[in-house]
Design an enzyme around this catalytic site. Structure first.
Site, PDB file in Angstrom:
ATOM      1  N   ASP A  18      49.094  55.649  54.909  1.00  0.00           N
ATOM      2  CA  ASP A  18      48.071  54.644  54.609  1.00  0.00           C
ATOM      3  C   ASP A  18      47.334  54.973  53.322  1.00  0.00           C
ATOM      4  OD1 ASP A  18      47.970  52.522  56.368  1.00  0.00           O
ATOM      5  OD2 ASP A  18      46.636  53.522  57.794  1.00  0.00           O
ATOM      6  N   GLU A  77      45.988  47.405  53.418  1.00  0.00           N
ATOM      7  CA  GLU A  77      45.457  46.269  54.181  1.00  0.00           C
ATOM      8  C   GLU A  77      45.115  45.108  53.240  1.00  0.00           C
ATOM      9  OE1 GLU A  77      42.199  47.566  56.672  1.00  0.00           O
ATOM     10  OE2 GLU A  77      43.379  49.212  57.508  1.00  0.00           O
ATOM     11  N   GLU A  98      48.027  42.994  63.125  1.00  0.00           N
ATOM     12  CA  GLU A  98      47.159  43.657  64.108  1.00  0.00           C
ATOM     13  C   GLU A  98      46.135  42.689  64.693  1.00  0.00           C
ATOM     14  OE1 GLU A  98      45.357  47.369  62.902  1.00  0.00           O
ATOM     15  OE2 GLU A  98      44.106  47.447  64.698  1.00  0.00           O
TER      16      GLU A  98
HETATM   17  O1  KIV Z   1      45.629  53.424  60.697  1.00  0.00           O
HETATM   18  C1  KIV Z   1      46.470  53.129  61.557  1.00  0.00           C
HETATM   19  O2  KIV Z   1      46.826  53.906  62.456  1.00  0.00           O
HETATM   20  C2  KIV Z   1      47.068  51.792  61.472  1.00  0.00           C
HETATM   21  C3  KIV Z   1      47.865  51.317  62.644  1.00  0.00           C
HETATM   22  C4  KIV Z   1      46.944  50.932  63.732  1.00  0.00           C
HETATM   23  C5  KIV Z   1      48.774  50.224  62.282  1.00  0.00           C
HETATM   24  O3  KIV Z   1      46.881  51.120  60.517  1.00  0.00           O
END
Ligand code: KIV
Length: 266
Positions: free
Chosen positions: A85, A117, A184
């Site tokens: 991420d 995101e 989500e």
């Molecule tokens: O940060 C995370 O774990 C996520 C998942 C919930 C998709 O973005």
């Protein structure tokens, strides 16, 4: 070089109609367990802010922390695709810093791809990363980095207008070149519609069964995080309870002199 899955393998799996599995990991031992279980994608989610670091939101997580955890996960992974991420403010400011920060997750962390995101507003950013050969996974719907705009962690896209916007967001992510997209916290029917309209795999979390794959936060599904658990989480095991008993037994045995026994002594 390890023979790990690539985004092309995920593409092939999608085209063959085989559901894609994804779970989060934040360290070496968990990555090894998931990898051995045959998971397709391991996500180093910025959810580590809440389930590992104990923050209320994912917002304080830094790029340095993401790189640190990504390295651990990469060391424990042989076969899965590793996606990291991009944390809050590491890609929203401008395109050069988005390129640099995504590049650091790949170059220093060892991730195979990054996730970010946002939909329409992130179109240029996704394109900028894809243009320098960094595969991108999108993420729309209940996007935790938008917690203050959403007024909490609420299901998104219940109203027609909201649903229409989410569909536009998902289309924008696909058009910008993302190889897949997380949906989500949206109604199952909307996720089904988005999955049917897009030509890239959708990975659902709280988005029903009609997505091309599913993801959960591992700490939630193994009951390691005893904070609030959303409705969409299936707790496969309650490790908080199991470990609570184990630690209690240890405390008692040490206090009673039952541990260490002969076989644990030299
Ligand atoms: O940060 C995370 O774990 C996520 C998942 C919930 C998709 O973005």
């Amino acid at each position: 070089m390890k023979k790990a899955k690539t985004v092309l393998d995920i593409r092939r799996q999608y085209e063959e109609g085989v559901r894609i599995t994804m779970l989060t990991a934040y360290d070496y031992p968990m990555a090894r367990l998931l990898d051995k279980a045959g998971i397709d994608i391991i996500l180093i989610g910025d959810s580590l802010g809440t389930v590992v670091a104990g923050y209320d939101t994912t917002l304080p997580v830094t790029l340095e922390e993401m790189i640190y955890h990504t390295r651990m996960v990469v060391r424990g992974t042989e076969k899965a695709l590793v996606v990291a991420d991009l944390p809050f403010l590491s890609y929203q400011v401008d395109l050069p810093s988005a390129r640099l920060n995504a590049g650091r997750l790949v170059k220093e962390g060892g991730a195979h791809a990054v996730k970010l995101e946002g939909g329409v507003a992130m179109r240029d950013t996704i394109r900028a990363l894809v243009d320098i050969d960094i595969p991108v996974m999108g993420h729309v719907g209940l996007t935790p980095q938008s917690v203050h705009r959403m007024g909490g962690y609420r299901v998104q896209g219940r109203k027609e207008e909201e649903a229409r916007r989410l569909l536009e967001d998902a289309r924008a992510v696909e058009e910008a070149g993302a190889f897949s997209i997380v949906l989500e916290g949206i109604p199952a029917a909307l996720a089904e519609r988005i999955t049917a309209e897009l030509h890239i795999p959708t990975i659902g979390i709280g988005a029903g069964v009609h997505c091309s794959g599913q993801v959960l936060v591992t700490q939630d599904m193994i009951g390691l995080c005893d904070k609030f658990s959303p409705k969409f989480v299936k707790k496969y095991v309650d490790l908080s309870e199991v470990l609570g008993e184990v630690f209690g037994t240890y405390v008692r045995e040490v206090q009673e002199g039952a541990f260490p026994a002969e076989e644990h002594s030299f």
